[in-house]
Design an enzyme around this catalytic site. Structure first.
Site, PDB file in Angstrom:
ATOM      1  N   CYS A  29       0.828  -1.226  -0.041  1.00  0.00           N
ATOM      2  CA  CYS A  29       0.056   0.039  -0.128  1.00  0.00           C
ATOM      3  C   CYS A  29       0.868   1.180   0.007  1.00  0.00           C
ATOM      4  CB  CYS A  29      -1.020  -0.091   1.224  1.00  0.00           C
ATOM      5  SG  CYS A  29      -2.013   1.280   1.285  1.00  0.00           S
ATOM      6  N   CYS A  30       1.652   1.281   0.905  1.00  0.00           N
ATOM      7  CA  CYS A  30       2.909   2.506   1.009  1.00  0.00           C
ATOM      8  C   CYS A  30       3.593   2.643  -0.374  1.00  0.00           C
ATOM      9  CB  CYS A  30       3.857   2.292   1.957  1.00  0.00           C
ATOM     10  SG  CYS A  30       3.142   2.371   3.760  1.00  0.00           S
TER      11      CYS A  30
ATOM     12  N   CYS B   8      -0.548   8.783   6.845  1.00  0.00           N
ATOM     13  CA  CYS B   8      -1.904   8.646   6.481  1.00  0.00           C
ATOM     14  C   CYS B   8      -2.647   8.489   7.766  1.00  0.00           C
ATOM     15  CB  CYS B   8      -1.961   7.322   5.728  1.00  0.00           C
ATOM     16  SG  CYS B   8      -1.258   7.439   4.117  1.00  0.00           S
TER      17      CYS B   8
ATOM     18  N   CYS C 119      -3.012   5.120   9.477  1.00  0.00           N
ATOM     19  CA  CYS C 119      -1.779   4.355   9.944  1.00  0.00           C
ATOM     20  C   CYS C 119      -0.903   5.287  10.803  1.00  0.00           C
ATOM     21  CB  CYS C 119      -0.822   4.162   8.592  1.00  0.00           C
ATOM     22  SG  CYS C 119      -1.701   3.123   7.354  1.00  0.00           S
TER      23      CYS C 119
ATOM     24  N   CYS D  10       8.231   3.510   5.303  1.00  0.00           N
ATOM     25  CA  CYS D  10       7.248   3.169   3.986  1.00  0.00           C
ATOM     26  C   CYS D  10       7.949   2.682   2.916  1.00  0.00           C
ATOM     27  CB  CYS D  10       6.431   4.521   3.887  1.00  0.00           C
ATOM     28  SG  CYS D  10       7.279   5.981   3.176  1.00  0.00           S
TER      29      CYS D  10
END
Length: 267
Positions: free
Chosen positions: A128-129, A212, A215, A240
């Site tokens: 995702c990162c 985010c 997170c 990340c």
């Protein structure tokens, strides 16, 4: 994406010599040198944390035309956008670019794993990162000769040996500048308070490091600032992939599938 060849890159030897030369110097000295040498193919990267807004203030005073960019991952807290508007008001004509992930890559990722895949496993969080942060950054850096970050040596264990001038081999061997490397968190806060620089509202709610929304959480007294990032993970990197390459086996294979033909799994 077509890019102009890099014309003013330096090698490892010169980077080492410059790091020694600027060690002990104020951040503005390195910024002034870098802006003169690499403009217009240089930009400040920021996530609008305290280090980033300090650098924006310093660089804008040296050159109001300095480019600033950030990645809008699609999952940022509303408070980040409120700060952006404050900064736009404080620095007239600020050249701020918000980068975005590729829509098709997001569609593939969420179709495979759902929108909250980052909680399922470290590899999925890194995926995702990479899609939301690293890929947009990589595309943007391809058009630059140098980028400026707010990295400091006291932020986390993986950052203790950063130099003020580095060669970024993960992004085409462009120059990576870390003017605040020597500063402590307290010194950065002293600077922004003295200058009246707007800072992220979430700091007042106990956040030490802001990314985010899903997170990031506030930290307890005595906890390291980055303890609030991906706090549910055990023995995982608090990174990340933007500032250090992360390889975890199946993650790279999965990333290539998400990026599609011709995608490059950098970060």
């Amino acid at each position: 994406m077509t890019t102009t060849p890099h014309l003013d890159l330096i090698d490892e030897l010169e980077a080492g010599e410059l790091s020694v030369e600027f060690e002990g110097a104020e951040p503005q000295e390195l910024l002034a040198w870098a802006l003169e040498r690499f403009s217009p193919r240089i930009a400040i990267s920021t996530a609008f944390q305290v280090d980033g807004v300090a650098l924006i203030d310093m660089a804008y005073e040296l050159d109001p035309a300095v480019e600033v960019f950030s990645v809008d991952t699609g999952r940022l807290p509303q408070e980040t956008f409120e700060l952006i508007e404050e900064l736009r008001g404080r620095y007239p004509g600020l050249r701020l670019t918000l980068l975005a992930p590729e829509a098709r890559q997001l569609e593939r990722m969420t179709a495979r794993h759902g929108p909250n895949l980052f909680t399922a496993a470290v590899e999925k969080r890194l995926l995702c990162c990479n899609v939301r942060k690293v890929q947009p950054l990589t595309r943007h850096l391809a058009g630059l000769d140098a980028w400026i970050t707010g990295l400091r040596r006291d932020q986390w264990a993986s950052r203790t040996d950063i130099r003020k001038v580095e060669i970024d081999h993960d992004h085409g061997a462009i120059v990576k500048l870390n003017p605040l490397a020597e500063w402590t968190e307290e010194e950065v806060w002293d600077y922004v308070r003295e200058r009246g620089v707007p800072t992220h509202p979430l700091y007042e709610r106990g956040y030490g490091s802001i990314g985010c929304a899903p997170c990031t959480r506030a930290v307890a007294p005595g906890e390291p600032a980055r303890a609030g990032r991906w706090w549910w993970e055990v023995d995982a990197p608090k990174e990340c992939g933007i500032h250090c390459a992360i390889e975890t086996g199946g993650f790279e294979h999965e990333l290539h599938a998400i990026l599609g033909d011709g995608g490059e799994a950098r970060g």
